[in-house]
Design a protein around this motif. Structure first.
Motif, mmCIF file in Angstrom:
data_model
loop_
_atom_site.group_PDB
_atom_site.id
_atom_site.type_symbol
_atom_site.label_atom_id
_atom_site.label_comp_id
_atom_site.label_asym_id
_atom_site.label_seq_id
_atom_site.Cartn_x
_atom_site.Cartn_y
_atom_site.Cartn_z
ATOM 1 N N ALA A 139 -8.448 -0.890 -13.181
ATOM 2 C CA ALA A 139 -9.498 0.110 -12.958
ATOM 3 C C ALA A 139 -8.929 1.333 -12.246
ATOM 4 N N ASP A 140 -9.324 2.481 -12.714
ATOM 5 C CA ASP A 140 -8.947 3.741 -12.061
ATOM 6 C C ASP A 140 -10.067 4.718 -12.367
ATOM 7 N N ALA A 153 -13.203 2.725 -7.902
ATOM 8 C CA ALA A 153 -12.478 1.496 -8.200
ATOM 9 C C ALA A 153 -11.022 1.790 -8.513
ATOM 10 N N GLY A 154 -10.142 0.998 -7.932
ATOM 11 C CA GLY A 154 -8.718 1.060 -8.246
ATOM 12 C C GLY A 154 -8.135 -0.321 -8.092
ATOM 13 N N GLY A 155 -7.965 -1.030 -9.194
ATOM 14 C CA GLY A 155 -7.465 -2.395 -9.100
ATOM 15 C C GLY A 155 -7.937 -3.224 -10.272
ATOM 16 N N GLY A 176 -6.882 -4.733 -5.215
ATOM 17 C CA GLY A 176 -6.951 -3.276 -5.206
ATOM 18 C C GLY A 176 -7.970 -2.749 -4.223
ATOM 19 N N THR A 177 -8.591 -1.644 -4.578
ATOM 20 C CA THR A 177 -9.523 -0.958 -3.681
ATOM 21 C C THR A 177 -10.853 -0.750 -4.392
ATOM 22 N N TRP A 178 -11.913 -1.139 -3.738
ATOM 23 C CA TRP A 178 -13.248 -1.031 -4.323
ATOM 24 C C TRP A 178 -14.201 -0.534 -3.246
ATOM 25 N N GLU B 260 -1.591 -1.503 -5.779
ATOM 26 C CA GLU B 260 -1.779 -2.575 -6.752
ATOM 27 C C GLU B 260 -1.706 -2.026 -8.167
ATOM 28 N N ASP B 261 -1.986 -0.748 -8.284
ATOM 29 C CA ASP B 261 -1.950 -0.093 -9.591
ATOM 30 C C ASP B 261 -1.169 1.203 -9.420
ATOM 31 N N PHE B 263 -0.998 3.871 -10.952
ATOM 32 C CA PHE B 263 -1.599 5.160 -11.281
ATOM 33 C C PHE B 263 -3.009 5.319 -10.738
ATOM 34 N N SER B 264 -3.419 4.462 -9.840
ATOM 35 C CA SER B 264 -4.748 4.585 -9.272
ATOM 36 C C SER B 264 -4.730 5.549 -8.094
ATOM 37 N N LEU B 266 -7.146 6.182 -6.168
ATOM 38 C CA LEU B 266 -7.841 5.551 -5.046
ATOM 39 C C LEU B 266 -6.884 4.650 -4.258
ATOM 40 N N GLU B 267 -6.091 3.881 -4.984
ATOM 41 C CA GLU B 267 -5.121 3.013 -4.311
ATOM 42 C C GLU B 267 -4.093 3.830 -3.533
ATOM 43 N N HIS B 272 -3.018 0.430 3.143
ATOM 44 C CA HIS B 272 -3.516 -0.934 2.973
ATOM 45 C C HIS B 272 -2.895 -1.851 4.028
ATOM 46 N N ARG B 275 -1.624 -5.436 3.412
ATOM 47 C CA ARG B 275 -0.427 -5.716 2.599
ATOM 48 C C ARG B 275 0.859 -5.704 3.425
#
Lengths: 296, 542
Positions: A139-140, A153-155, A176-178, B260-261, B263-264, B266-267, B272, B275
């Motif tokens: 999710a992005d 959402a990112g994960g 991830g991050t929600w 975790e991603d 290209f996110s 938000l991440e 974090h 982690r």
């Protein structure tokens, strides 16, 4: 050879060197008088038992993060889209580079998707055996409601339910991050982490849940190892396992809840020293004792 | 008859012929006004004022005091941002997170990019400009943010403030100065299964000047045919351990920034904390800096700041920025004096900058004596204005900014000319080029033309006392007016830090006449004169 020419040749200056002579240069890394201008500051525990218990309460106050809530929120928000925005329900997702707003006033941006596998066999009594799962694509994305609240959402998450006739089994995870400012509980506060569940429920309805992973909710970071929630033992069930709690200076306390009917255990510091006895509120854990999610 | 050998000995002084020492290299300094100009451009990104030039022309001993004043000038901090960009290269035109990930419009993209990449640079610049111990760049619990950045990242921006301010993240990240900024780690990314090793290479490069990526590695590819095999080889093979024994313990401190991603947005926006614990367990090592165990990222920042190489690297970075070239062994005296000045002043970078600018190596304007080919190739007797310097000089002269679609064309690449004009883009060009190439000349010439016209338009219509440069003439002035020649002389002095000869003034007056004859427009005529001066090699070099 004339003597004068010989003298000239003999007394002539040698040719200039091709490169400048090396300068006096000391390798600074070899300095032995460097005492360091930044003192080393070892980290010590600053929280006592009361603060530690309060921090655990804060972390779990909004409930344990589950993929089920994230999925339900996402699916509900998707119902407010239309054929133009986000424009497609392919794999129950969308890919919007930029931002689009549906006729209902919901705005979508980013990439989302789900993959569902349904391998269930229905029995005469309406129950089923087999397997049902839902995986999210990485999710992005974010979705903004007309009132300005937003799901970000990112994960990834996944939910797996199985039934072999002798009871239900499940595995699920959310990483991830929600965050959803229009929601309640942990999702409103925002979640970052990696959390895994696996559990089972027998035909009599007795459930056991295993939990492991790390989370940050409400500004509190907790890690869990071998955490087991067992509703079949003691009068109200029990919670056991190892919990870690992060002090803001990046060091960690350890709380071990032994198997038994108490939810209290010993807290230790990173160097092994004992801080004292702390108790956890088990109710958030019992609230996720049964994580079957398969639609009928 | 004397023996021939005796004859030779007597003729040469009676002893065996000594090896004659090579003539020493002599560095001739720039004349005081031009040296003042160099210092001003390096420390403020701006030309000196007429008053400053007059002062140092009348009394060259004032140079030191004027230099010291530059270190307290408000423009100094902005200049440090540019200098650190040249070394840290965090201001790129592309990150994995995009403006639209945050609901911004395309017209916001330039400000978005510069806000993100500027964060660590501005933290360092603030530490330097406020004369705090330089180690603060790796230990403080604050960052720098503007309102846009604070709207993107979890940052508590001061109420009612504007512009770049000291501010704090609210997501529990450790206090480690630039090591705790999103801006650094948006630029230096690590794919998930790289486990921050690429970021460790950046840390070693930027803060202790150790470029491990250039170390020769005789790798037996049979050791690591698969990803799992590579991970095993890293832990067991000498050829791998020579670097990874250092890399892994540092990488273990960075897991709070590992998404975790990949290209996110938000991440990548959030730290974090949960982690952090995964670092040591995933990499199978204890977090450490060169064998010294550290407590997380904050401990890493402190450990680097305790390392003597940190100060050496800081001095080297500053010297490269001011000398406009890589440092060499011959620069040892300069580096040593700057380091000593810094250490003796509680790690004041300003002290190091004073030592550097006091050095003959910095002040050199010409070489004489025994100049070797290596000397000539190494010493930078003249430096050229690269894109970001042109940008700041014009902004300071007249507020002129060359923009299109919201982007500053001298500070961007996707739609601008930063790399073409020898600037550092953080990706394809890692050092500011000093060769005056074709594209540089084209950009410098074009911006001179457009800025000159902008200034002439403004100045000839400006009320008295509000002109930027043309403050002694008006639209009705002609070469016959005494003030006309005085104006040209003042322009020459201000822009080039050189007093013009009468012949030069005559030539520029002739140019004005020619342009006026073609356009019948005094604005065009003055723009032509200004443009010529702004393209003069003495303006573009310093």
């Amino acid at each position: 050879m004339p003597t004068a020419l010989l003298l000239l040749l003999a007394c002539a200056e040698p040719p200039a060197p091709a490169a400048a002579a090396p300068v006096d240069w000391t390798d600074p890394t070899a300095d032995d008088d460097w005492t360091g201008l930044v003192p080393s500051t070892p980290i010590a525990p600053t929280w006592g038992i009361a603060e530690i218990e309060a921090q655990f309460d804060l972390a779990f106050d909004g409930g344990l993060p589950t993929p089920h809530e994230a999925l339900a929120t996402y699916l509900e928000l998707l119902t407010h889209g239309d054929a133009d925005c986000p424009g497609s329900d392919f794999n129950q997702g969308f890919a919007v580079f930029g931002l689009c707003t549906s006729a209902e006033g919901y705005s979508y941006s980013g990439a989302a998707g789900l993959l569902t596998t349904d391998e269930r066999t229905y029995l005469d009594d309406g129950s089923w055996t087999g397997y049902y799962s839902t995986f999210s694509a990485p999710a992005d994305y974010f979705i903004i409601r007309p009132d300005g609240t937003r799901l970000s959402a990112g994960g990834t998450f996944n939910l797996n339910d199985g039934n072999r006739g002798s009871g239900a089994e499940w595995r699920s995870s959310i990483t991830g991050t929600w965050q959803d400012s229009g929601h309640d509980g942990w999702l409103k506060e925002g979640y970052s982490g990696t959390l895994f569940y696996d559990g089972s429920r027998d035909v009599e309805g007795n459930a056991v849940q295993n939990v492991r992973g790390t989370i940050t909710v409400n500004g509190v970071s907790v890690a869990m190892e071998s955490v087991r929630v067992d509703a079949t033992q003691c009068r109200t069930g029990f919670v056991s396992g190892t919990f870690y709690l992060r002090q803001p200076d990046t060091s960690w306390f350890t709380l071990i809840l032994p198997t038994g009917c108490s939810t209290c255990g010993t807290v230790t510091w990173e160097d092994g020293s004992t801080i004292g006895e702390a108790c956890l509120d088990p109710r958030p854990f019992f609230s996720v004792i049964d994580l079957t999610s398969t639609p009928e | 008859m004397k023996p021939l050998l005796l004859t030779l000995l007597l003729a040469c002084g009676g002893e065996s012929p000594p090896a004659a020492a090579p003539a020493p290299l002599v560095r001739e300094p720039l004349d005081p006004p031009r040296l003042l100009r160099r210092m001003s451009l390096d420390l403020r990104g701006a030309l000196p004022s007429i008053d400053e030039l007059d002062a140092v022309e009348a009394d060259p001993s004032q140079l030191g005091a004027l230099r010291d004043a530059m270190l307290d000038d408000p423009r100094f901090e902005e200049r440090m941002v540019v200098l650190y960009q040249e070394r840290w290269r965090t201001q790129t035109d592309e990150y994995r997170g995009m403006y639209y990930d945050f609901g911004l419009e395309m017209t916001d993209e330039y400000e978005f990019l510069r806000a993100i990449g500027g964060e660590p640079l501005r933290l360092a610049a603030r530490v330097v400009a406020s004369d705090r111990p330089y180690s603060d760049i790796l230990t403080v619990d604050w960052t720098m943010a503007n309102p846009l950045l604070a709207s993107l990242f979890p940052i508590d921006y001061p109420d009612g403030a504007t512009g770049w301010q000291e501010a704090r993240y609210t997501d529990g990240r450790p206090a480690a100065g630039v090591l705790s900024t999103n801006g650094l780690w948006w630029r230096y990314v690590s794919p998930i299964f790289n486990y921050n090793r690429a970021r460790t290479a950046a840390i070693l490069d930027l803060f202790v000047c150790q470029d491990i990526l250039t170390r020769p590695v005789l790798l037996d590819t049979a050791l690591a045919p698969t990803a799992a095999g590579a991970e095993e080889a890293i832990r067991s093979q000498d050829v791998c351990l020579s670097c990874h024994a250092t890399v892994e313990p540092i990488s273990a401190t960075l897991f709070g920034f590992l998404p975790e991603d990949d290209f996110s947005a938000l991440e990548m926006t959030r730290y974090h904390p949960e982690r952090e614990r995964a670092g040591e367990s995933t990499l199978g090592v204890q977090a450490a800096w060169y064998g010294q165990p550290v407590d997380g990222l904050a401990g890493l920042g402190q450990a680097i700041a305790r390392d003597g190489r940190f100060v050496d690297c800081a001095v080297e970075t500053a010297a490269q920025g001011l000398l406009r070239r890589d440092v060499a062994a011959e620069d040892g005296p300069l580096l040593r004096e700057a380091r000593e000045a810094m250490v003796q002043s509680d790690l004041s970078m300003k002290a190091a900058l004073r030592a550097i600018t006091d050095s003959p190596i910095y002040q050199v304007g010409a070489l004489s004596g025994g100049v070797t080919a290596a000397d000539a190739a190494r010493e930078s007797t003249a430096r050229i204005l690269v894109a970001t310097q042109l940008r700041s000089v014009y902004a300071d002269l007249s507020g002129y900014s060359w923009r299109r679609f919201g982007a500053d064309l001298l500070d961007s690449d996707s739609g601008g000319y930063r790399v073409m004009a020898n600037g550092v883009d953080g990706e394809s060009l890692s050092d500011p080029l000093q060769a005056p190439g074709l594209t540089w000349a084209l950009v410098a010439g074009r911006v001179a033309q457009t800025a000159a016209r902008d200034i002439a338009l403004h100045d000839l219509a400006a009320p008295a006392g509000e002109a930027f440069l043309l403050d002694q003439v008006d639209a009705g002035s002609t070469p016959a007016d005494p003030a006309f020649r005085e104006q040209i002389a003042a322009l020459h002095w201000r822009l080039l830090a050189k007093r013009p000869s009468e012949a030069t003034i005559d030539a520029l007056a002739a140019l004005w006449n020619e342009a006026y004859g073609l356009s019948n427009n005094p604005t065009e005529a003055w723009a032509t004169v200004l443009s010529a001066l702004l393209r003069d090699p003495a303006f573009l070099a310093y």
